[in-house]
Design a protein around this motif. Structure first.
Motif, PDB file in Angstrom:
ATOM      1  N   ARG A   8      51.048  35.740  37.771  1.00  0.00           N
ATOM      2  CA  ARG A   8      49.681  34.837  37.218  1.00  0.00           C
ATOM      3  C   ARG A   8      49.668  34.009  36.048  1.00  0.00           C
ATOM      4  O   ARG A   8      48.935  33.176  35.632  1.00  0.00           O
ATOM      5  CB  ARG A   8      48.756  36.010  37.003  1.00  0.00           C
ATOM      6  CG  ARG A   8      48.124  36.762  38.256  1.00  0.00           C
ATOM      7  CD  ARG A   8      46.860  37.809  37.802  1.00  0.00           C
ATOM      8  NE  ARG A   8      46.519  38.465  38.810  1.00  0.00           N
ATOM      9  CZ  ARG A   8      45.338  37.867  39.657  1.00  0.00           C
ATOM     10  NH1 ARG A   8      45.092  36.691  39.422  1.00  0.00           N
ATOM     11  NH2 ARG A   8      44.914  38.401  40.773  1.00  0.00           N
ATOM     12  N   THR A  41      54.633  26.769  28.833  1.00  0.00           N
ATOM     13  CA  THR A  41      55.368  25.571  28.955  1.00  0.00           C
ATOM     14  C   THR A  41      56.524  25.885  28.030  1.00  0.00           C
ATOM     15  O   THR A  41      56.396  26.769  27.104  1.00  0.00           O
ATOM     16  CB  THR A  41      54.432  24.582  28.291  1.00  0.00           C
ATOM     17  OG1 THR A  41      54.197  24.874  27.199  1.00  0.00           O
ATOM     18  CG2 THR A  41      53.371  24.172  29.278  1.00  0.00           C
ATOM     19  N   TRP A  86      38.214  34.058  36.781  1.00  0.00           N
ATOM     20  CA  TRP A  86      39.484  33.699  36.795  1.00  0.00           C
ATOM     21  C   TRP A  86      40.738  34.114  37.692  1.00  0.00           C
ATOM     22  O   TRP A  86      41.710  33.826  37.687  1.00  0.00           O
ATOM     23  CB  TRP A  86      40.351  33.360  35.570  1.00  0.00           C
ATOM     24  CG  TRP A  86      39.586  32.696  34.562  1.00  0.00           C
ATOM     25  CD1 TRP A  86      38.249  31.959  34.622  1.00  0.00           C
ATOM     26  CD2 TRP A  86      40.361  31.784  33.270  1.00  0.00           C
ATOM     27  NE1 TRP A  86      37.946  31.190  33.610  1.00  0.00           N
ATOM     28  CE2 TRP A  86      39.204  30.998  32.827  1.00  0.00           C
ATOM     29  CE3 TRP A  86      41.528  31.846  32.824  1.00  0.00           C
ATOM     30  CZ2 TRP A  86      39.549  30.051  31.808  1.00  0.00           C
ATOM     31  CZ3 TRP A  86      41.862  30.897  31.682  1.00  0.00           C
ATOM     32  CH2 TRP A  86      40.785  30.141  31.170  1.00  0.00           C
ATOM     33  N   THR A 146      43.008  32.083  39.681  1.00  0.00           N
ATOM     34  CA  THR A 146      43.746  30.857  39.055  1.00  0.00           C
ATOM     35  C   THR A 146      45.244  31.630  38.700  1.00  0.00           C
ATOM     36  O   THR A 146      45.257  32.746  38.305  1.00  0.00           O
ATOM     37  CB  THR A 146      43.167  30.482  37.930  1.00  0.00           C
ATOM     38  OG1 THR A 146      42.743  31.420  37.171  1.00  0.00           O
ATOM     39  CG2 THR A 146      41.858  29.897  38.700  1.00  0.00           C
ATOM     40  N   HIS A 147      46.172  30.522  38.398  1.00  0.00           N
ATOM     41  CA  HIS A 147      47.213  30.671  37.705  1.00  0.00           C
ATOM     42  C   HIS A 147      47.064  29.965  36.536  1.00  0.00           C
ATOM     43  O   HIS A 147      46.684  29.158  36.482  1.00  0.00           O
ATOM     44  CB  HIS A 147      48.507  30.091  38.489  1.00  0.00           C
ATOM     45  CG  HIS A 147      49.788  30.125  37.942  1.00  0.00           C
ATOM     46  ND1 HIS A 147      50.241  29.373  36.859  1.00  0.00           N
ATOM     47  CD2 HIS A 147      50.659  31.153  38.139  1.00  0.00           C
ATOM     48  CE1 HIS A 147      51.321  29.827  36.610  1.00  0.00           C
ATOM     49  NE2 HIS A 147      51.742  30.941  37.139  1.00  0.00           N
ATOM     50  N   THR A 204      48.833  28.888  32.818  1.00  0.00           N
ATOM     51  CA  THR A 204      49.930  28.512  31.960  1.00  0.00           C
ATOM     52  C   THR A 204      49.427  28.313  30.600  1.00  0.00           C
ATOM     53  O   THR A 204      48.691  27.632  30.378  1.00  0.00           O
ATOM     54  CB  THR A 204      50.509  27.176  32.509  1.00  0.00           C
ATOM     55  OG1 THR A 204      50.913  27.174  33.823  1.00  0.00           O
ATOM     56  CG2 THR A 204      51.677  26.593  31.674  1.00  0.00           C
ATOM     57  N   ARG A 256      46.081  26.274  30.648  1.00  0.00           N
ATOM     58  CA  ARG A 256      46.055  25.307  31.637  1.00  0.00           C
ATOM     59  C   ARG A 256      45.932  26.109  32.881  1.00  0.00           C
ATOM     60  O   ARG A 256      46.904  27.044  33.111  1.00  0.00           O
ATOM     61  CB  ARG A 256      47.071  24.212  31.732  1.00  0.00           C
ATOM     62  CG  ARG A 256      47.317  23.601  30.379  1.00  0.00           C
ATOM     63  CD  ARG A 256      48.335  22.325  30.417  1.00  0.00           C
ATOM     64  NE  ARG A 256      48.438  21.795  29.311  1.00  0.00           N
ATOM     65  CZ  ARG A 256      47.622  20.802  28.524  1.00  0.00           C
ATOM     66  NH1 ARG A 256      46.508  20.460  29.154  1.00  0.00           N
ATOM     67  NH2 ARG A 256      47.917  20.345  27.298  1.00  0.00           N
ATOM     68  N   SER A 257      45.000  25.738  33.962  1.00  0.00           N
ATOM     69  CA  SER A 257      44.787  26.616  35.022  1.00  0.00           C
ATOM     70  C   SER A 257      44.822  25.615  36.358  1.00  0.00           C
ATOM     71  O   SER A 257      44.687  24.534  36.439  1.00  0.00           O
ATOM     72  CB  SER A 257      43.604  27.312  34.965  1.00  0.00           C
ATOM     73  OG  SER A 257      42.380  26.454  35.064  1.00  0.00           O
ATOM     74  N   ARG A 258      45.351  26.375  37.306  1.00  0.00           N
ATOM     75  CA  ARG A 258      45.297  26.042  38.832  1.00  0.00           C
ATOM     76  C   ARG A 258      44.932  26.993  39.796  1.00  0.00           C
ATOM     77  O   ARG A 258      45.058  28.198  39.453  1.00  0.00           O
ATOM     78  CB  ARG A 258      46.645  25.173  39.067  1.00  0.00           C
ATOM     79  CG  ARG A 258      47.730  26.232  39.186  1.00  0.00           C
ATOM     80  CD  ARG A 258      48.910  25.637  39.858  1.00  0.00           C
ATOM     81  NE  ARG A 258      50.144  26.538  39.962  1.00  0.00           N
ATOM     82  CZ  ARG A 258      50.186  27.646  40.805  1.00  0.00           C
ATOM     83  NH1 ARG A 258      49.363  27.713  41.628  1.00  0.00           N
ATOM     84  NH2 ARG A 258      51.201  28.411  40.612  1.00  0.00           N
ATOM     85  N   LEU A 259      44.227  26.673  40.969  1.00  0.00           N
ATOM     86  CA  LEU A 259      43.898  27.712  41.580  1.00  0.00           C
ATOM     87  C   LEU A 259      45.414  28.229  42.671  1.00  0.00           C
ATOM     88  O   LEU A 259      46.386  27.650  42.522  1.00  0.00           O
ATOM     89  CB  LEU A 259      43.234  26.964  42.840  1.00  0.00           C
ATOM     90  CG  LEU A 259      41.836  26.702  42.539  1.00  0.00           C
ATOM     91  CD1 LEU A 259      40.952  26.052  43.597  1.00  0.00           C
ATOM     92  CD2 LEU A 259      40.896  28.166  42.077  1.00  0.00           C
ATOM     93  N   THR A 305      47.539  29.442  45.317  1.00  0.00           N
ATOM     94  CA  THR A 305      47.753  29.008  46.642  1.00  0.00           C
ATOM     95  C   THR A 305      47.386  30.233  47.495  1.00  0.00           C
ATOM     96  O   THR A 305      47.548  31.438  47.210  1.00  0.00           O
ATOM     97  CB  THR A 305      49.309  28.615  46.881  1.00  0.00           C
ATOM     98  OG1 THR A 305      50.273  29.694  46.757  1.00  0.00           O
ATOM     99  CG2 THR A 305      49.813  27.372  46.250  1.00  0.00           C
TER     100      THR A 305
END
Length: 124
Positions: A5, A9, A79, A82-83, A85, A109-112, A114
């Protein structure tokens, strides 16, 4: 398939190396409050007490050493799909987080996730 999860960087990993040299083992906690409370806070490991109202998202690895990442359960509800970073940017953050004197701050920083990642986590 295993799924993480949280990630770092390269810039955040470099900063964590320097902070670990100064403070020893580290940990993160993301509370979800307003302003600086919504930023990931870096502490010496064990200095921030976690409990039943916190979720362990996973451990970041920096040179083979784990850095646990925790989030308040209430924030996790928002959240959980979300993944995250952890990154670092110039600017002053909270005085409570270890990077504050460095003139930088950690941010998320996040993204959904998959469908495959959601399935691996048992969320599908």
């Amino acid at each position: 398939m295993s799924c993480s999860r949280v990630a770092l960087t390269p810039e955040a990993a470099d900063l964590l190396r320097r902070l670990r040299e100064q403070h020893g083992p580290l940990m993160f906690h993301q509370s979800g409050g307003c302003c600086d409370g919504s930023a990931p806070m870096c502490y010496p490991a064990g200095e921030f007490r976690t409990g039943d109202s916190d979720v362990h998202l996973g451990d970041l690895e920096v040179d083979g050493e784990p850095i646990p990442v925790w989030m308040s359960a209430a924030q996790f509800e928002y959240w959980k799909h979300t993944h995250l970073t952890i990154d670092v940017v110039r600017g002053r953050g909270s005085g409570f987080s270890l990077e504050a004197p460095e003139g930088v701050r950690f941010l998320i920083r996040s993204r959904l996730l998959t469908d495959d990642e959601l399935a691996a986590l048992g969320l599908l």
